[in-house]
Design a protein around this motif. Structure first.
Motif, PDB file in Angstrom:
ATOM      1  N   LEU A  36       4.396 -14.885  -1.639  1.00 29.49           N
ATOM      2  CA  LEU A  36       5.694 -14.165  -1.704  1.00 29.49           C
ATOM      3  C   LEU A  36       5.319 -12.494  -1.805  1.00 29.49           C
ATOM      4  O   LEU A  36       5.772 -11.973  -0.846  1.00 29.49           O
ATOM      5  CB  LEU A  36       6.454 -14.332  -2.738  1.00 29.49           C
ATOM      6  N   ALA A  37       4.302 -11.941  -2.519  1.00 25.62           N
ATOM      7  CA  ALA A  37       3.782 -10.658  -2.470  1.00 25.62           C
ATOM      8  C   ALA A  37       3.366 -10.201  -1.333  1.00 25.62           C
ATOM      9  O   ALA A  37       3.665  -9.262  -0.749  1.00 25.62           O
ATOM     10  CB  ALA A  37       3.059 -10.616  -3.714  1.00 25.62           C
ATOM     11  N   GLU A  38       2.378 -11.455  -0.709  1.00 23.31           N
ATOM     12  CA  GLU A  38       1.967 -10.900   0.643  1.00 23.31           C
ATOM     13  C   GLU A  38       2.704 -10.800   1.700  1.00 23.31           C
ATOM     14  O   GLU A  38       2.605  -9.910   2.352  1.00 23.31           O
ATOM     15  CB  GLU A  38       0.875 -11.968   0.865  1.00 23.31           C
ATOM     16  N   GLU A  39       3.875 -11.557   1.656  1.00 25.90           N
ATOM     17  CA  GLU A  39       4.542 -11.491   2.833  1.00 25.90           C
ATOM     18  C   GLU A  39       5.614 -10.188   2.559  1.00 25.90           C
ATOM     19  O   GLU A  39       5.719  -9.531   3.758  1.00 25.90           O
ATOM     20  CB  GLU A  39       5.654 -12.806   2.668  1.00 25.90           C
ATOM     21  N   LEU A  40       5.947  -9.872   1.691  1.00 21.63           N
ATOM     22  CA  LEU A  40       6.553  -8.705   1.150  1.00 21.63           C
ATOM     23  C   LEU A  40       5.760  -7.290   1.700  1.00 21.63           C
ATOM     24  O   LEU A  40       6.503  -6.308   2.380  1.00 21.63           O
ATOM     25  CB  LEU A  40       6.905  -8.495  -0.125  1.00 21.63           C
ATOM     26  N   VAL A  41       4.555  -7.318   1.193  1.00 24.13           N
ATOM     27  CA  VAL A  41       3.676  -6.292   1.714  1.00 24.13           C
ATOM     28  C   VAL A  41       3.579  -6.333   3.147  1.00 24.13           C
ATOM     29  O   VAL A  41       3.619  -5.086   3.885  1.00 24.13           O
ATOM     30  CB  VAL A  41       2.307  -6.340   1.172  1.00 24.13           C
ATOM     31  N   GLU A  42       3.523  -7.360   3.695  1.00 22.88           N
ATOM     32  CA  GLU A  42       3.222  -7.600   5.540  1.00 22.88           C
ATOM     33  C   GLU A  42       4.800  -6.755   5.958  1.00 22.88           C
ATOM     34  O   GLU A  42       4.352  -6.265   7.032  1.00 22.88           O
ATOM     35  CB  GLU A  42       3.154  -8.863   5.898  1.00 22.88           C
ATOM     36  N   VAL A  43       5.858  -7.255   5.406  1.00 25.13           N
ATOM     37  CA  VAL A  43       7.132  -6.855   5.945  1.00 25.13           C
ATOM     38  C   VAL A  43       7.473  -5.332   5.651  1.00 25.13           C
ATOM     39  O   VAL A  43       7.834  -4.654   6.376  1.00 25.13           O
ATOM     40  CB  VAL A  43       8.087  -7.679   5.643  1.00 25.13           C
ATOM     41  N   ALA A  44       6.799  -4.970   4.673  1.00 24.02           N
ATOM     42  CA  ALA A  44       7.094  -3.555   4.146  1.00 24.02           C
ATOM     43  C   ALA A  44       8.682  -3.133   4.041  1.00 24.02           C
ATOM     44  O   ALA A  44       8.905  -2.149   4.869  1.00 24.02           O
ATOM     45  CB  ALA A  44       6.099  -2.497   4.814  1.00 24.02           C
ATOM     46  N   PRO A  45       9.344  -3.569   3.232  1.00 13.99           N
ATOM     47  CA  PRO A  45      10.829  -3.299   3.472  1.00 13.99           C
ATOM     48  C   PRO A  45      11.021  -1.887   2.393  1.00 13.99           C
ATOM     49  O   PRO A  45      10.137  -1.535   1.653  1.00 13.99           O
ATOM     50  CB  PRO A  45      11.333  -4.469   2.543  1.00 13.99           C
ATOM     51  N   ASP A  46      12.073  -1.407   2.613  1.00 15.19           N
ATOM     52  CA  ASP A  46      12.419  -0.187   2.095  1.00 15.19           C
ATOM     53  C   ASP A  46      12.986  -0.484   0.716  1.00 15.19           C
ATOM     54  O   ASP A  46      12.911   0.098  -0.246  1.00 15.19           O
ATOM     55  CB  ASP A  46      13.206   0.978   2.960  1.00 15.19           C
ATOM     56  N   ILE A  47      13.917  -1.494   0.813  1.00 12.18           N
ATOM     57  CA  ILE A  47      14.745  -2.024  -0.299  1.00 12.18           C
ATOM     58  C   ILE A  47      14.590  -3.702  -0.352  1.00 12.18           C
ATOM     59  O   ILE A  47      14.659  -4.290   0.640  1.00 12.18           O
ATOM     60  CB  ILE A  47      16.137  -1.594  -0.205  1.00 12.18           C
ATOM     61  N   VAL A  48      14.555  -3.923  -1.656  1.00  7.37           N
ATOM     62  CA  VAL A  48      14.231  -5.458  -2.093  1.00  7.37           C
ATOM     63  C   VAL A  48      15.468  -5.752  -3.047  1.00  7.37           C
ATOM     64  O   VAL A  48      15.362  -5.102  -3.966  1.00  7.37           O
ATOM     65  CB  VAL A  48      12.759  -5.803  -2.514  1.00  7.37           C
ATOM     66  N   PHE A  49      16.276  -6.655  -2.751  1.00  5.47           N
ATOM     67  CA  PHE A  49      17.267  -7.032  -3.483  1.00  5.47           C
ATOM     68  C   PHE A  49      16.738  -8.345  -4.278  1.00  5.47           C
ATOM     69  O   PHE A  49      16.388  -9.089  -3.482  1.00  5.47           O
ATOM     70  CB  PHE A  49      18.706  -7.428  -2.870  1.00  5.47           C
ATOM     71  N   VAL A  50      16.857  -8.435  -5.651  1.00  4.66           N
ATOM     72  CA  VAL A  50      16.361  -9.448  -6.300  1.00  4.66           C
ATOM     73  C   VAL A  50      17.706  -9.987  -7.195  1.00  4.66           C
ATOM     74  O   VAL A  50      18.103  -9.446  -8.064  1.00  4.66           O
ATOM     75  CB  VAL A  50      15.291  -9.364  -7.173  1.00  4.66           C
ATOM     76  N   GLU A  58      13.771  -9.118 -13.535  1.00  2.64           N
ATOM     77  CA  GLU A  58      13.102  -8.090 -13.800  1.00  2.64           C
ATOM     78  C   GLU A  58      11.536  -8.355 -13.886  1.00  2.64           C
ATOM     79  O   GLU A  58      10.903  -7.540 -13.516  1.00  2.64           O
ATOM     80  CB  GLU A  58      13.543  -7.601 -15.417  1.00  2.64           C
ATOM     81  N   ARG A  59      11.279  -9.615 -14.389  1.00  2.06           N
ATOM     82  CA  ARG A  59       9.811  -9.940 -14.270  1.00  2.06           C
ATOM     83  C   ARG A  59       9.366 -10.036 -12.791  1.00  2.06           C
ATOM     84  O   ARG A  59       8.276  -9.697 -12.660  1.00  2.06           O
ATOM     85  CB  ARG A  59       9.858 -11.016 -14.995  1.00  2.06           C
ATOM     86  N   ILE A  60      10.006 -10.687 -11.967  1.00  6.04           N
ATOM     87  CA  ILE A  60       9.716 -10.786 -10.605  1.00  6.04           C
ATOM     88  C   ILE A  60       9.514  -9.479 -10.136  1.00  6.04           C
ATOM     89  O   ILE A  60       8.574  -9.253  -9.353  1.00  6.04           O
ATOM     90  CB  ILE A  60      10.688 -11.808  -9.850  1.00  6.04           C
ATOM     91  N   ILE A  61      10.574  -8.551 -10.075  1.00  8.12           N
ATOM     92  CA  ILE A  61      10.390  -7.123  -9.672  1.00  8.12           C
ATOM     93  C   ILE A  61       9.077  -6.599 -10.169  1.00  8.12           C
ATOM     94  O   ILE A  61       8.303  -5.710  -9.262  1.00  8.12           O
ATOM     95  CB  ILE A  61      11.726  -6.409 -10.127  1.00  8.12           C
ATOM     96  N   THR A  62       8.736  -6.771 -11.312  1.00  5.29           N
ATOM     97  CA  THR A  62       7.614  -6.075 -11.936  1.00  5.29           C
ATOM     98  C   THR A  62       6.396  -6.599 -11.169  1.00  5.29           C
ATOM     99  O   THR A  62       5.219  -5.900 -10.746  1.00  5.29           O
ATOM    100  CB  THR A  62       7.452  -6.293 -13.394  1.00  5.29           C
ATOM    101  N   ARG A  63       6.353  -7.900 -11.111  1.00  2.00           N
ATOM    102  CA  ARG A  63       5.070  -8.520 -10.288  1.00  2.00           C
ATOM    103  C   ARG A  63       4.974  -8.056  -8.751  1.00  2.00           C
ATOM    104  O   ARG A  63       4.172  -7.945  -8.286  1.00  2.00           O
ATOM    105  CB  ARG A  63       5.596  -9.974 -10.409  1.00  2.00           C
ATOM    106  N   LEU A  64       6.502  -8.195  -8.096  1.00  2.51           N
ATOM    107  CA  LEU A  64       6.159  -7.834  -6.874  1.00  2.51           C
ATOM    108  C   LEU A  64       6.168  -6.436  -6.308  1.00  2.51           C
ATOM    109  O   LEU A  64       5.409  -6.066  -5.419  1.00  2.51           O
ATOM    110  CB  LEU A  64       7.500  -8.250  -5.962  1.00  2.51           C
ATOM    111  N   ALA A  65       6.537  -5.699  -7.088  1.00  2.00           N
ATOM    112  CA  ALA A  65       6.687  -3.987  -7.013  1.00  2.00           C
ATOM    113  C   ALA A  65       5.063  -3.393  -6.827  1.00  2.00           C
ATOM    114  O   ALA A  65       4.845  -2.579  -6.390  1.00  2.00           O
ATOM    115  CB  ALA A  65       7.384  -3.473  -8.039  1.00  2.00           C
ATOM    116  N   GLU A  66       4.209  -4.165  -7.352  1.00  2.00           N
ATOM    117  CA  GLU A  66       2.699  -3.582  -7.408  1.00  2.00           C
ATOM    118  C   GLU A  66       2.173  -3.532  -5.978  1.00  2.00           C
ATOM    119  O   GLU A  66       1.708  -2.257  -5.980  1.00  2.00           O
ATOM    120  CB  GLU A  66       1.997  -4.647  -8.142  1.00  2.00           C
TER     121      GLU A  66
END
Length: 139
Positions: A36-50, A58-66
């Motif tokens: 999931l993190a790799e896919e997000l980095v590839e898409v490079a969104p400006d805003i991510v709603f969780v 909050e835990r997932i955001i911390t993990r993905l925001a890296e």
């Protein structure tokens, strides 16, 4: 997925880069989170709603925001379900009166009682008291 489609239909020009409805227990699956993190980095969104609810989102955001230091991550709880039409919002008068939480509590008492009454109410009361005290001291 329904929420993303509704938002794109409602706001022409909105570019929804993707949407994901993860399976139950996904937060414990390191391989899934890495993918999931790799896919997000590839898409490079400006805003991510969780929209997973506290504290999971909050835990997932911390993990993905890296991997996306310039993206904005917003924990939106049940808002995704409201937009998708899976949950009904409170009547407009309750929304305008700041009582939407009471409607949610009445509709899901088992799930929300501890969060709203045991955890949130004392914090809110403390904020009100400190705010009132601050106001009195600075008159």
């Amino acid at each position: 997925m329904v929420a993303a489609e509704r938002l794109a239909d409602t706001f022409p020009g909105l570019d929804v880069a993707g949407a994901c409805t993860p399976p139950m227990g996904f937060e414990s699956n390191v391989a899934y989170l890495d993918e999931l993190a790799e896919e997000l980095v590839e898409v490079a969104p400006d805003i991510v709603f969780v929209g997973l609810g506290f504290p999971k989102q909050e835990r997932i955001i911390t993990r993905l925001a890296e991997g996306l230091p310039s993206a904005w991550f917003l924990g939106c709880g049940a808002a995704v379900d409201f937009v998708a039409g899976r949950r009904r919002r409170a009547p407009v008068w309750m929304q305008r009166s700041g009582l939407e939480w009471a409607h949610r509590l009445a509709s899901e008492p088992r799930r929300l009682f501890v969060r709203y009454v045991v955890h949130d109410a004392p914090v809110a009361a403390g904020l009100l008291l400190r705010s009132g005290w601050h106001g009195l001291r600075h008159r």
